[in-house]
Each structure stands twice: as structure tokens, then as C-alpha cells.
Design a protein around this motif. Sequence first.
Motif, PDB file in Angstrom:
ATOM      1  N   PRO A  12     -42.510 -23.521  40.564  1.00  0.00           N
ATOM      2  CA  PRO A  12     -43.488 -23.763  39.948  1.00  0.00           C
ATOM      3  C   PRO A  12     -43.826 -24.687  41.118  1.00  0.00           C
ATOM      4  O   PRO A  12     -45.455 -25.110  40.921  1.00  0.00           O
ATOM      5  CB  PRO A  12     -44.078 -23.794  38.315  1.00  0.00           C
ATOM      6  CG  PRO A  12     -42.271 -22.726  38.608  1.00  0.00           C
ATOM      7  CD  PRO A  12     -41.382 -23.426  39.889  1.00  0.00           C
ATOM      8  N   GLN A  13     -43.197 -26.073  40.012  1.00  0.00           N
ATOM      9  CA  GLN A  13     -44.116 -27.339  40.452  1.00  0.00           C
ATOM     10  C   GLN A  13     -44.683 -27.226  42.244  1.00  0.00           C
ATOM     11  O   GLN A  13     -45.514 -27.896  42.847  1.00  0.00           O
ATOM     12  CB  GLN A  13     -43.632 -28.846  40.651  1.00  0.00           C
ATOM     13  CG  GLN A  13     -43.264 -28.950  39.475  1.00  0.00           C
ATOM     14  CD  GLN A  13     -42.244 -30.053  38.395  1.00  0.00           C
ATOM     15  OE1 GLN A  13     -41.164 -30.352  39.450  1.00  0.00           O
ATOM     16  NE2 GLN A  13     -42.670 -30.586  37.749  1.00  0.00           N
ATOM     17  N   TYR A  14     -43.373 -26.973  42.828  1.00  0.00           N
ATOM     18  CA  TYR A  14     -44.112 -26.536  44.409  1.00  0.00           C
ATOM     19  C   TYR A  14     -45.528 -25.519  44.691  1.00  0.00           C
ATOM     20  O   TYR A  14     -46.577 -26.315  45.643  1.00  0.00           O
ATOM     21  CB  TYR A  14     -43.011 -26.272  45.067  1.00  0.00           C
ATOM     22  CG  TYR A  14     -43.142 -25.492  46.952  1.00  0.00           C
ATOM     23  CD1 TYR A  14     -43.207 -26.617  47.789  1.00  0.00           C
ATOM     24  CD2 TYR A  14     -42.507 -24.457  47.225  1.00  0.00           C
ATOM     25  CE1 TYR A  14     -42.926 -25.901  48.767  1.00  0.00           C
ATOM     26  CE2 TYR A  14     -43.220 -23.619  48.447  1.00  0.00           C
ATOM     27  CZ  TYR A  14     -43.184 -24.889  49.216  1.00  0.00           C
ATOM     28  OH  TYR A  14     -43.459 -24.399  50.493  1.00  0.00           O
ATOM     29  N   LEU A  15     -45.607 -25.285  44.470  1.00  0.00           N
ATOM     30  CA  LEU A  15     -46.331 -24.165  43.884  1.00  0.00           C
ATOM     31  C   LEU A  15     -48.000 -24.781  43.720  1.00  0.00           C
ATOM     32  O   LEU A  15     -48.836 -24.261  44.736  1.00  0.00           O
ATOM     33  CB  LEU A  15     -46.824 -22.176  43.466  1.00  0.00           C
ATOM     34  CG  LEU A  15     -45.302 -21.967  43.863  1.00  0.00           C
ATOM     35  CD1 LEU A  15     -45.498 -20.410  43.496  1.00  0.00           C
ATOM     36  CD2 LEU A  15     -45.416 -21.382  44.956  1.00  0.00           C
ATOM     37  N   VAL A  16     -48.004 -25.112  42.944  1.00  0.00           N
ATOM     38  CA  VAL A  16     -49.494 -26.171  42.867  1.00  0.00           C
ATOM     39  C   VAL A  16     -49.703 -27.370  43.617  1.00  0.00           C
ATOM     40  O   VAL A  16     -50.601 -27.131  43.752  1.00  0.00           O
ATOM     41  CB  VAL A  16     -48.922 -27.210  41.080  1.00  0.00           C
ATOM     42  CG1 VAL A  16     -49.532 -27.866  40.490  1.00  0.00           C
ATOM     43  CG2 VAL A  16     -48.925 -26.207  40.175  1.00  0.00           C
ATOM     44  N   LEU A  17     -48.375 -27.987  43.677  1.00  0.00           N
ATOM     45  CA  LEU A  17     -48.751 -28.361  45.192  1.00  0.00           C
ATOM     46  C   LEU A  17     -49.767 -28.225  46.708  1.00  0.00           C
ATOM     47  O   LEU A  17     -50.722 -28.728  47.291  1.00  0.00           O
ATOM     48  CB  LEU A  17     -47.782 -29.496  45.466  1.00  0.00           C
ATOM     49  CG  LEU A  17     -47.032 -31.005  44.665  1.00  0.00           C
ATOM     50  CD1 LEU A  17     -45.747 -31.490  44.819  1.00  0.00           C
ATOM     51  CD2 LEU A  17     -48.082 -31.783  44.364  1.00  0.00           C
ATOM     52  N   LEU A  18     -48.986 -26.987  46.482  1.00  0.00           N
ATOM     53  CA  LEU A  18     -49.609 -25.972  47.465  1.00  0.00           C
ATOM     54  C   LEU A  18     -51.276 -25.978  47.702  1.00  0.00           C
ATOM     55  O   LEU A  18     -51.841 -26.459  48.888  1.00  0.00           O
ATOM     56  CB  LEU A  18     -48.404 -25.547  47.975  1.00  0.00           C
ATOM     57  CG  LEU A  18     -46.719 -25.184  48.736  1.00  0.00           C
ATOM     58  CD1 LEU A  18     -46.516 -24.151  48.404  1.00  0.00           C
ATOM     59  CD2 LEU A  18     -47.766 -25.910  50.007  1.00  0.00           C
TER      60      LEU A  18
END
Length: 141
Positions: free
Chosen positions: A38-44
Motif C-alpha cells: 500500500p505504501q508503494y501505491l501511495v508513492l506511485l
Amino acid sequence: MAVPPALEQQLCFALYSASRAVTARYRPLLDELGLTYPQYLVLLALYERDGRTVKELGEELRLDSGTLSPLLKRMASAGLLRRTRSADDERSVRVELTDDGTALRARIADVPAGLFRGADVTVEEIADLRSRLQDFLARIG
């Protein structure tokens, strides 16, 4: 009495299983970056457009504020982003990347290439599946 279709015939189970398998492939790649999926998705999402509100991020990522707010708080504590209340509307919180969050961008760019390395799947098959799933999602809402 009606008998439901077998588990292997259920669309929901196929989607659930595929989602878990893909997320599991992400895990070692993201562990190297110190990120959760989920953190990866936020950054994207923030790389596409920085300075979004929590509400806008939630809509794009399809996450409710009860899930998103603690996630953003942890990312802010890790120094990846900052959350600031709007001067115009105290209920609105803007999310912006920090220098550390921005610096991860180059390393995150390598994640998709490593995702299916060693798997018997082509880039074209992945693109076709993604397109079909996006179309399906748009139709069912």
C-alpha cells in the motif's frame, strides 16, 4: 436445493488468488525499499501528481480514510511524505512528498521490471490482462 459453483469456478476466488500471488511477488522487491505494497501505491500516485488531498488519494487508491490515514501517518513518520492541513478548510489534509520520498522514485522505477522475472508471462500478456481488468472494473463500478 441449488448447489453453488465449485470454488475453482468462482470469479471472486480467481481474482483473490491472483491478487495474492501478484502481491507476494512484490513483497521481496518492496522489502528492499522498506515499503509495504500500500505504501508503494501511495508513492506511485504521488509521483503522478504530488500535493493531493487525503480524499483524492483515497478515491484513486480505492481506500477508505480509516485505512489510508494510518498508512499516511506511518509514511510521514518514516520521512517519505508530509501531511498538512489546508488553510482554507481544516478538514482537508494535503499530502506531499518529502525529498526522501522523491529520492525513492528512481529505485521504485525498477520494481515492475523485476516483478515477473523468471515467470512464464510476457509483457504483452500483462498489459492485456491489466487492460481487461480495468475495463471490467469500470463496468462493474
